[in-house]
Write a protein that holds these residues in place. Structure first.
Motif, PDB file in Angstrom:
ATOM      1  N   ILE A  71       0.837  -1.194   0.000  1.00 38.26           N
ATOM      2  CA  ILE A  71       0.000   0.000   0.000  1.00 38.26           C
ATOM      3  C   ILE A  71       0.879   1.254   0.000  1.00 38.26           C
ATOM      4  O   ILE A  71       0.620   2.209  -0.749  1.00 38.26           O
ATOM      5  CB  ILE A  71      -0.971  -0.008   1.196  1.00 38.26           C
ATOM      6  CG1 ILE A  71      -1.983  -1.150   1.038  1.00 38.26           C
ATOM      7  CG2 ILE A  71      -1.688   1.328   1.337  1.00 38.26           C
ATOM      8  CD1 ILE A  71      -2.853  -1.386   2.243  1.00 38.26           C
ATOM      9  N   VAL A  72       1.936   1.250   0.814  1.00 33.98           N
ATOM     10  CA  VAL A  72       2.855   2.388   0.865  1.00 33.98           C
ATOM     11  C   VAL A  72       3.515   2.595  -0.491  1.00 33.98           C
ATOM     12  O   VAL A  72       3.657   3.735  -0.956  1.00 33.98           O
ATOM     13  CB  VAL A  72       3.900   2.207   1.983  1.00 33.98           C
ATOM     14  CG1 VAL A  72       5.014   3.240   1.878  1.00 33.98           C
ATOM     15  CG2 VAL A  72       3.238   2.281   3.350  1.00 33.98           C
ATOM     16  N   GLN A  73       3.878   1.513  -1.173  1.00 27.49           N
ATOM     17  CA  GLN A  73       4.486   1.629  -2.507  1.00 27.49           C
ATOM     18  C   GLN A  73       3.502   2.246  -3.505  1.00 27.49           C
ATOM     19  O   GLN A  73       3.875   3.096  -4.315  1.00 27.49           O
ATOM     20  CB  GLN A  73       4.942   0.258  -3.013  1.00 27.49           C
ATOM     21  CG  GLN A  73       6.191  -0.245  -2.345  1.00 27.49           C
ATOM     22  CD  GLN A  73       6.568  -1.638  -2.834  1.00 27.49           C
ATOM     23  OE1 GLN A  73       5.767  -2.326  -3.470  1.00 27.49           O
ATOM     24  NE2 GLN A  73       7.780  -2.049  -2.514  1.00 27.49           N
ATOM     25  N   LYS A  74       2.245   1.813  -3.466  1.00 29.30           N
ATOM     26  CA  LYS A  74       1.229   2.361  -4.372  1.00 29.30           C
ATOM     27  C   LYS A  74       1.016   3.849  -4.118  1.00 29.30           C
ATOM     28  O   LYS A  74       0.917   4.643  -5.060  1.00 29.30           O
ATOM     29  CB  LYS A  74      -0.100   1.620  -4.208  1.00 29.30           C
ATOM     30  CG  LYS A  74      -0.086   0.201  -4.722  1.00 29.30           C
ATOM     31  CD  LYS A  74      -1.398  -0.486  -4.418  1.00 29.30           C
ATOM     32  CE  LYS A  74      -1.367  -1.950  -4.746  1.00 29.30           C
ATOM     33  NZ  LYS A  74      -2.622  -2.631  -4.370  1.00 29.30           N
ATOM     34  N   LEU A  75       0.935   4.238  -2.845  1.00 30.81           N
ATOM     35  CA  LEU A  75       0.711   5.643  -2.504  1.00 30.81           C
ATOM     36  C   LEU A  75       1.927   6.499  -2.866  1.00 30.81           C
ATOM     37  O   LEU A  75       1.772   7.629  -3.331  1.00 30.81           O
ATOM     38  CB  LEU A  75       0.385   5.775  -1.015  1.00 30.81           C
ATOM     39  CG  LEU A  75      -0.926   5.144  -0.561  1.00 30.81           C
ATOM     40  CD1 LEU A  75      -1.051   5.190   0.954  1.00 30.81           C
ATOM     41  CD2 LEU A  75      -2.108   5.835  -1.213  1.00 30.81           C
ATOM     42  N   THR A  76       3.109   5.960  -2.684  1.00 29.07           N
ATOM     43  CA  THR A  76       4.323   6.683  -3.058  1.00 29.07           C
ATOM     44  C   THR A  76       4.404   6.853  -4.564  1.00 29.07           C
ATOM     45  O   THR A  76       4.764   7.925  -5.056  1.00 29.07           O
ATOM     46  CB  THR A  76       5.568   5.947  -2.529  1.00 29.07           C
ATOM     47  OG1 THR A  76       5.438   5.777  -1.117  1.00 29.07           O
ATOM     48  CG2 THR A  76       6.832   6.720  -2.834  1.00 29.07           C
ATOM     49  N   LYS A  77       4.049   5.821  -5.298  1.00 34.50           N
ATOM     50  CA  LYS A  77       4.044   5.909  -6.760  1.00 34.50           C
ATOM     51  C   LYS A  77       3.037   6.951  -7.227  1.00 34.50           C
ATOM     52  O   LYS A  77       3.304   7.701  -8.167  1.00 34.50           O
ATOM     53  CB  LYS A  77       3.712   4.544  -7.362  1.00 34.50           C
ATOM     54  CG  LYS A  77       3.781   4.503  -8.862  1.00 34.50           C
ATOM     55  CD  LYS A  77       3.493   3.118  -9.396  1.00 34.50           C
ATOM     56  CE  LYS A  77       3.505   3.124 -10.908  1.00 34.50           C
ATOM     57  NZ  LYS A  77       3.160   1.815 -11.463  1.00 34.50           N
ATOM     58  N   PHE A  78       1.892   7.035  -6.558  1.00 34.35           N
ATOM     59  CA  PHE A  78       0.881   8.033  -6.900  1.00 34.35           C
ATOM     60  C   PHE A  78       1.444   9.440  -6.759  1.00 34.35           C
ATOM     61  O   PHE A  78       1.177  10.312  -7.577  1.00 34.35           O
ATOM     62  CB  PHE A  78      -0.351   7.868  -6.001  1.00 34.35           C
ATOM     63  CG  PHE A  78      -1.424   8.890  -6.243  1.00 34.35           C
ATOM     64  CD1 PHE A  78      -2.330   8.732  -7.270  1.00 34.35           C
ATOM     65  CD2 PHE A  78      -1.518  10.020  -5.433  1.00 34.35           C
ATOM     66  CE1 PHE A  78      -3.320   9.673  -7.501  1.00 34.35           C
ATOM     67  CE2 PHE A  78      -2.501  10.969  -5.655  1.00 34.35           C
ATOM     68  CZ  PHE A  78      -3.399  10.792  -6.688  1.00 34.35           C
ATOM     69  N   ARG A  79       2.233   9.671  -5.718  1.00 37.88           N
ATOM     70  CA  ARG A  79       2.818  10.998  -5.500  1.00 37.88           C
ATOM     71  C   ARG A  79       3.807  11.364  -6.592  1.00 37.88           C
ATOM     72  O   ARG A  79       4.002  12.543  -6.880  1.00 37.88           O
ATOM     73  CB  ARG A  79       3.534  11.054  -4.151  1.00 37.88           C
ATOM     74  CG  ARG A  79       2.597  11.058  -2.978  1.00 37.88           C
ATOM     75  CD  ARG A  79       3.324  11.258  -1.680  1.00 37.88           C
ATOM     76  NE  ARG A  79       3.957  12.568  -1.668  1.00 37.88           N
ATOM     77  CZ  ARG A  79       5.083  12.818  -1.023  1.00 37.88           C
ATOM     78  NH1 ARG A  79       5.701  11.870  -0.362  1.00 37.88           N
ATOM     79  NH2 ARG A  79       5.597  14.032  -1.038  1.00 37.88           N
ATOM     80  N   LEU A  80       4.443  10.381  -7.210  1.00 36.76           N
ATOM     81  CA  LEU A  80       5.503  10.651  -8.181  1.00 36.76           C
ATOM     82  C   LEU A  80       5.006  10.893  -9.601  1.00 36.76           C
ATOM     83  O   LEU A  80       5.731  11.452 -10.413  1.00 36.76           O
ATOM     84  CB  LEU A  80       6.511   9.492  -8.183  1.00 36.76           C
ATOM     85  CG  LEU A  80       7.236   9.249  -6.855  1.00 36.76           C
ATOM     86  CD1 LEU A  80       8.118   8.017  -6.959  1.00 36.76           C
ATOM     87  CD2 LEU A  80       8.043  10.472  -6.451  1.00 36.76           C
ATOM     88  N   VAL A  81       3.790  10.475  -9.907  1.00 36.48           N
ATOM     89  CA  VAL A  81       3.305  10.605 -11.287  1.00 36.48           C
ATOM     90  C   VAL A  81       2.602  11.947 -11.489  1.00 36.48           C
ATOM     91  O   VAL A  81       2.103  12.553 -10.548  1.00 36.48           O
ATOM     92  CB  VAL A  81       2.334   9.460 -11.675  1.00 36.48           C
ATOM     93  CG1 VAL A  81       3.016   8.128 -11.595  1.00 36.48           C
ATOM     94  CG2 VAL A  81       1.080   9.472 -10.835  1.00 36.48           C
ATOM     95  N   ASP A  82       2.569  12.385 -12.741  1.00 35.98           N
ATOM     96  CA  ASP A  82       1.801  13.567 -13.119  1.00 35.98           C
ATOM     97  C   ASP A  82       0.337  13.145 -13.195  1.00 35.98           C
ATOM     98  O   ASP A  82      -0.040  12.332 -14.041  1.00 35.98           O
ATOM     99  CB  ASP A  82       2.291  14.106 -14.462  1.00 35.98           C
ATOM    100  CG  ASP A  82       1.503  15.305 -14.945  1.00 35.98           C
ATOM    101  OD1 ASP A  82       0.741  15.892 -14.144  1.00 35.98           O
ATOM    102  OD2 ASP A  82       1.638  15.654 -16.127  1.00 35.98           O
ATOM    103  N   LYS A  83      -0.479  13.698 -12.297  1.00 34.34           N
ATOM    104  CA  LYS A  83      -1.875  13.263 -12.189  1.00 34.34           C
ATOM    105  C   LYS A  83      -2.653  13.505 -13.474  1.00 34.34           C
ATOM    106  O   LYS A  83      -3.432  12.675 -13.907  1.00 34.34           O
ATOM    107  CB  LYS A  83      -2.582  13.995 -11.044  1.00 34.34           C
ATOM    108  CG  LYS A  83      -2.354  13.436  -9.662  1.00 34.34           C
ATOM    109  CD  LYS A  83      -0.966  13.530  -9.271  1.00 34.34           C
ATOM    110  CE  LYS A  83      -0.689  13.243  -7.833  1.00 34.34           C
ATOM    111  NZ  LYS A  83       0.735  13.087  -7.620  1.00 34.34           N
ATOM    112  N   TYR A  84      -2.431  14.647 -14.095  1.00 34.13           N
ATOM    113  CA  TYR A  84      -3.204  14.991 -15.286  1.00 34.13           C
ATOM    114  C   TYR A  84      -2.804  14.146 -16.488  1.00 34.13           C
ATOM    115  O   TYR A  84      -3.619  13.871 -17.350  1.00 34.13           O
ATOM    116  CB  TYR A  84      -3.073  16.482 -15.594  1.00 34.13           C
ATOM    117  CG  TYR A  84      -3.919  17.318 -14.673  1.00 34.13           C
ATOM    118  CD1 TYR A  84      -5.213  17.656 -15.015  1.00 34.13           C
ATOM    119  CD2 TYR A  84      -3.432  17.742 -13.444  1.00 34.13           C
ATOM    120  CE1 TYR A  84      -6.007  18.409 -14.171  1.00 34.13           C
ATOM    121  CE2 TYR A  84      -4.221  18.489 -12.594  1.00 34.13           C
ATOM    122  CZ  TYR A  84      -5.504  18.815 -12.965  1.00 34.13           C
ATOM    123  OH  TYR A  84      -6.294  19.549 -12.118  1.00 34.13           O
TER     124      TYR A  84
END
Length: 139
Positions: free
Chosen positions: A7-20
């Motif tokens: 879960i921590v890896q998924k959330l960290t990956k989310f922070r690193l990507v360009d959301k748009y």
């Protein structure tokens, strides 16, 4: 059920990507937002993911679902009160729901009574609800 580390890896990956760029299929018309709208939305979502990662890293096992929901609802309130157009607000709300799924918690399916959103899920589709101010009781 995913482990705490997954879960921590998924959330960290989310922070690193360009959301748009990564999530433009969710709402294609939000993809063309100006830089100010993008930065506000991205900052709120990154802070939400950061706080969720902090919760998972500080908990011995997994954090309580109430704490996860509190973080998500706080950031949805921030989205509601920020200076964003409706498309970007809806985009940000949907990504908060995405974060809730990744954190393995479920928000309620209806937010009509909350300030943010005014939408409900019916037959797996989001429907917008017109908000009406509650009547004041006459005495």
């Amino acid at each position: 059920m995913a482990t705490k580390e997954e879960i921590v890896q998924k959330l960290t990956k989310f922070r690193l990507v360009d959301k748009y760029h990564a999530f433009h299929e969710v709402m294609p018309h939000a993809f063309h937002a100006d830089a100010g709208q993008r930065s506000v939305t991205t900052e709120i979502l990154d802070n939400c993911a950061k706080e969720l990662v902090f919760l998972f890293n500080t908990a011995k096992k997994k954090p309580a679902k109430a704490l996860i929901k509190k973080v998500l609802q706080l950031h949805m309130e921030l989205i509601a009160h920020s200076v964003l157009d409706e498309a970007n607000k809806e985009f940000a709300y949907r990504l908060c729901w995405f974060l809730a799924e990744k954190a393995e918690t479920s928000l309620s399916k209806q937010t009509a009574k909350k300030y943010w959103g005014y939408w409900q899920v019916v037959n797996d589709e989001v429907q917008v609800i017109k908000y009406r101010k509650p009547r004041k009781k006459m005495q």
